[in-house]
Design a protein around this motif. Sequence first.
Motif, PDB file in Angstrom:
ATOM      1  N   GLY A  98       2.876  14.338   0.294  1.00 46.36           N
ATOM      2  CA  GLY A  98       3.834  14.293   1.784  1.00 46.36           C
ATOM      3  C   GLY A  98       3.220  13.187   2.456  1.00 46.36           C
ATOM      4  O   GLY A  98       3.033  12.898   3.674  1.00 46.36           O
ATOM      5  N   ALA A  99       2.646  11.939   1.719  1.00 44.46           N
ATOM      6  CA  ALA A  99       1.848  10.710   2.297  1.00 44.46           C
ATOM      7  C   ALA A  99       2.754   9.617   2.391  1.00 44.46           C
ATOM      8  O   ALA A  99       3.658   9.564   1.418  1.00 44.46           O
ATOM      9  CB  ALA A  99       0.563  10.590   1.449  1.00 44.46           C
ATOM     10  N   ASP A 100       2.668   8.829   3.037  1.00 48.67           N
ATOM     11  CA  ASP A 100       3.472   7.270   3.107  1.00 48.67           C
ATOM     12  C   ASP A 100       2.588   6.442   1.946  1.00 48.67           C
ATOM     13  O   ASP A 100       1.688   6.396   1.679  1.00 48.67           O
ATOM     14  CB  ASP A 100       3.175   6.748   4.056  1.00 48.67           C
ATOM     15  CG  ASP A 100       4.075   7.152   5.544  1.00 48.67           C
ATOM     16  OD1 ASP A 100       5.289   7.619   4.958  1.00 48.67           O
ATOM     17  OD2 ASP A 100       3.801   7.081   6.431  1.00 48.67           O
ATOM     18  N   LEU A 101       3.723   5.963   1.301  1.00 52.60           N
ATOM     19  CA  LEU A 101       3.447   4.737   0.306  1.00 52.60           C
ATOM     20  C   LEU A 101       4.197   3.581   0.612  1.00 52.60           C
ATOM     21  O   LEU A 101       5.507   3.466   0.330  1.00 52.60           O
ATOM     22  CB  LEU A 101       3.581   5.181  -1.231  1.00 52.60           C
ATOM     23  CG  LEU A 101       3.584   4.070  -2.175  1.00 52.60           C
ATOM     24  CD1 LEU A 101       2.158   3.425  -2.136  1.00 52.60           C
ATOM     25  CD2 LEU A 101       3.878   4.603  -3.598  1.00 52.60           C
ATOM     26  N   TYR A 102       3.568   2.466   1.083  1.00 56.35           N
ATOM     27  CA  TYR A 102       4.248   1.249   1.493  1.00 56.35           C
ATOM     28  C   TYR A 102       3.816   0.049   0.863  1.00 56.35           C
ATOM     29  O   TYR A 102       2.663  -0.034   0.721  1.00 56.35           O
ATOM     30  CB  TYR A 102       4.168   0.810   3.079  1.00 56.35           C
ATOM     31  CG  TYR A 102       5.149   1.678   4.053  1.00 56.35           C
ATOM     32  CD1 TYR A 102       6.136   1.217   4.736  1.00 56.35           C
ATOM     33  CD2 TYR A 102       5.219   3.224   4.023  1.00 56.35           C
ATOM     34  CE1 TYR A 102       7.100   1.796   5.396  1.00 56.35           C
ATOM     35  CE2 TYR A 102       6.099   3.714   4.799  1.00 56.35           C
ATOM     36  CZ  TYR A 102       6.946   2.982   5.620  1.00 56.35           C
ATOM     37  OH  TYR A 102       8.127   3.604   6.210  1.00 56.35           O
ATOM     38  N   PHE A 103       4.774  -0.964   0.368  1.00 57.15           N
ATOM     39  CA  PHE A 103       4.403  -2.057  -0.318  1.00 57.15           C
ATOM     40  C   PHE A 103       5.174  -3.123   0.076  1.00 57.15           C
ATOM     41  O   PHE A 103       5.640  -4.105  -0.917  1.00 57.15           O
ATOM     42  CB  PHE A 103       4.457  -1.555  -1.739  1.00 57.15           C
ATOM     43  CG  PHE A 103       5.831  -0.866  -2.148  1.00 57.15           C
ATOM     44  CD1 PHE A 103       6.861  -1.710  -2.637  1.00 57.15           C
ATOM     45  CD2 PHE A 103       5.831   0.487  -2.081  1.00 57.15           C
ATOM     46  CE1 PHE A 103       8.093  -0.855  -2.711  1.00 57.15           C
ATOM     47  CE2 PHE A 103       6.941   1.342  -2.327  1.00 57.15           C
ATOM     48  CZ  PHE A 103       8.080   0.252  -2.733  1.00 57.15           C
ATOM     49  N   GLU A 104       5.361  -3.624   1.173  1.00 56.98           N
ATOM     50  CA  GLU A 104       6.051  -4.832   1.687  1.00 56.98           C
ATOM     51  C   GLU A 104       5.524  -6.037   0.935  1.00 56.98           C
ATOM     52  O   GLU A 104       6.290  -6.957   0.692  1.00 56.98           O
ATOM     53  CB  GLU A 104       6.293  -4.974   3.260  1.00 56.98           C
ATOM     54  CG  GLU A 104       7.135  -5.792   3.396  1.00 56.98           C
ATOM     55  CD  GLU A 104       8.833  -5.958   3.160  1.00 56.98           C
ATOM     56  OE1 GLU A 104       9.054  -6.663   2.333  1.00 56.98           O
ATOM     57  OE2 GLU A 104       9.554  -4.938   3.832  1.00 56.98           O
TER      58      GLU A 104
ATOM     59  N   HIS B 118       3.191   6.660  12.064  1.00 60.91           N
ATOM     60  CA  HIS B 118       3.663   7.880  11.413  1.00 60.91           C
ATOM     61  C   HIS B 118       2.408   9.085  11.875  1.00 60.91           C
ATOM     62  O   HIS B 118       2.826  10.159  12.160  1.00 60.91           O
ATOM     63  CB  HIS B 118       3.759   7.926  10.039  1.00 60.91           C
ATOM     64  CG  HIS B 118       5.225   7.103  10.004  1.00 60.91           C
ATOM     65  ND1 HIS B 118       5.446   6.443   8.548  1.00 60.91           N
ATOM     66  CD2 HIS B 118       6.120   6.629  10.663  1.00 60.91           C
ATOM     67  CE1 HIS B 118       6.758   6.028   8.781  1.00 60.91           C
ATOM     68  NE2 HIS B 118       7.197   5.965   9.928  1.00 60.91           N
ATOM     69  N   ARG B 119       1.201   8.530  11.521  1.00 54.67           N
ATOM     70  CA  ARG B 119       0.151   9.513  11.680  1.00 54.67           C
ATOM     71  C   ARG B 119      -0.124  10.071  13.155  1.00 54.67           C
ATOM     72  O   ARG B 119      -0.717  10.881  13.322  1.00 54.67           O
ATOM     73  CB  ARG B 119      -1.260   9.014  11.107  1.00 54.67           C
ATOM     74  CG  ARG B 119      -0.971   8.663   9.684  1.00 54.67           C
ATOM     75  CD  ARG B 119      -2.337   8.247   8.831  1.00 54.67           C
ATOM     76  NE  ARG B 119      -3.226   9.654   8.761  1.00 54.67           N
ATOM     77  CZ  ARG B 119      -3.326  10.417   7.884  1.00 54.67           C
ATOM     78  NH1 ARG B 119      -2.297  10.196   6.545  1.00 54.67           N
ATOM     79  NH2 ARG B 119      -3.924  11.245   7.640  1.00 54.67           N
TER      80      ARG B 119
ATOM     81  N   ALA C 113      -2.426   7.756   3.719  1.00 54.80           N
ATOM     82  CA  ALA C 113      -1.336   6.903   3.580  1.00 54.80           C
ATOM     83  C   ALA C 113      -1.921   5.587   2.940  1.00 54.80           C
ATOM     84  O   ALA C 113      -3.005   5.395   2.984  1.00 54.80           O
ATOM     85  CB  ALA C 113      -0.844   6.283   4.921  1.00 54.80           C
ATOM     86  N   VAL C 114      -0.954   5.143   1.973  1.00 56.92           N
ATOM     87  CA  VAL C 114      -1.562   3.896   1.194  1.00 56.92           C
ATOM     88  C   VAL C 114      -0.320   2.683   1.590  1.00 56.92           C
ATOM     89  O   VAL C 114       0.740   2.835   1.459  1.00 56.92           O
ATOM     90  CB  VAL C 114      -1.424   4.422  -0.309  1.00 56.92           C
ATOM     91  CG1 VAL C 114      -1.580   3.002  -1.050  1.00 56.92           C
ATOM     92  CG2 VAL C 114      -2.469   5.182  -0.729  1.00 56.92           C
TER      93      VAL C 114
END
Length: 435
Positions: free
Chosen positions: A126-132, A326-327, A102-103
């Motif tokens: 199928g990985a998370d990419l978050y950038f709040e 999530h993981r 995840a990133v």
Amino acid sequence: MVVAHEGAVRVALLGCGVVGTEVARLLVASQRDLAARVGAPLELVGIAVRDVEVPRDPVVDPALLTTDAEALVDRADVVVEVMGGIEPARTLLLRALARGAAVVTANKALLGQDGPTLYAAADAAGADLYFEAAVAGAIPLVRPVRESLAGDRITRVLGIVNGTTNYVLDQMTTTGLELDQAVKQAQELGYAEADPTADVEGFDAAAKAAILASLAFHTRVSVDEVHREGISSVTADDVEWAGQTGHVIKLLAIAERVDGPDDGVVVRVHPALVPLGHPLAGVHGAFNAVFVEAEAAGELMFYGRGAGGAPTASAVLGDVVTVARHRVLGGKGPVESSYADLPVHPVAQALTRYQIHLRVADRPGVLAQVAQVFSTHGVSIEAVRQGRASVGADLADLLVVTHAARDAALAATVTELAGLPAVDNVQSVLRVEGA
């Protein structure tokens, strides 16, 4: 030092500047609470830096520092990127996503320039990419736009997304400083970098506007498609005139739908006049505020600290908790939504208003000549204010405020006005928003 636990979620931190240091501190200081929220401990397995010998805050364990960012990425479940810039950040994040990590990133420049590449890599793995943290610091804005309002139709996003320029303009308004003096003050207080170009010329705000537009309108928008004007041309005289007409000057990021035969979006960043009665006019210092307008939800306002180590780290840690959860528990965050694929129009298509400050010959008939130019381009005049110029006995100041019109028509009007023999010069041109 974070103690390793069996079954822990391994976190790699890329970058150890102001934000990175604060992220490391929070991971250590809040490890018990974070573990309870995630459902497993968070283990900080390393911090990638350019030079391990650089003196750092004592909160950073020297044993965690490494210059081998690739090896660090390869042994992490979650990669947190706060190093900034395009490379090597892009290569490292693509490497992380390719192996399913995840990133979490705060890198607005990278997302604004090449976000689709990262989105595609995250979807493929199928990985998370978050950038709040990439937009508006600690303000929860990205997640509401892409998740909470996913069932609504957003029509416009408008706001202050750069704390440095807001501080500079606020100081010019409240103390009468010239731009360079206010920028120097911002640098002394740590609000502006030694080279303030990214902020003052609007590059930072443009990257954020591209991210918000992409999310709001389900359309890929790159920073190159954002019309950008900075505040370097704003003078103390402009600020004074703004006050006399009941406005303040703010650097605004605006993303909006253009409906009709040419359905699409326009994304722009520029200084604008905001009426004193509008909530954005009361946003002072280095704070940010963003309005989101949606068909069902109506007008929503998000306000808070838009920059700084602690506020940005707060947003980063929020994303870390989400992707780590999530993981542990299963699941995945939202993927890129670009189904609408709307065309991105130039600023000429935007519907806006101008306030034009002219210095003209002080003689009969000049106002009629000026009004004729507006009429020729189909631009309606809302108000005119006239006064004797501070320089030149035979000159007068003319302030013209228009009704809403296409930016192309307004720009053509200004060009023709500048060529009139009766016009000594065009002192300033500012758009009016929020009225």
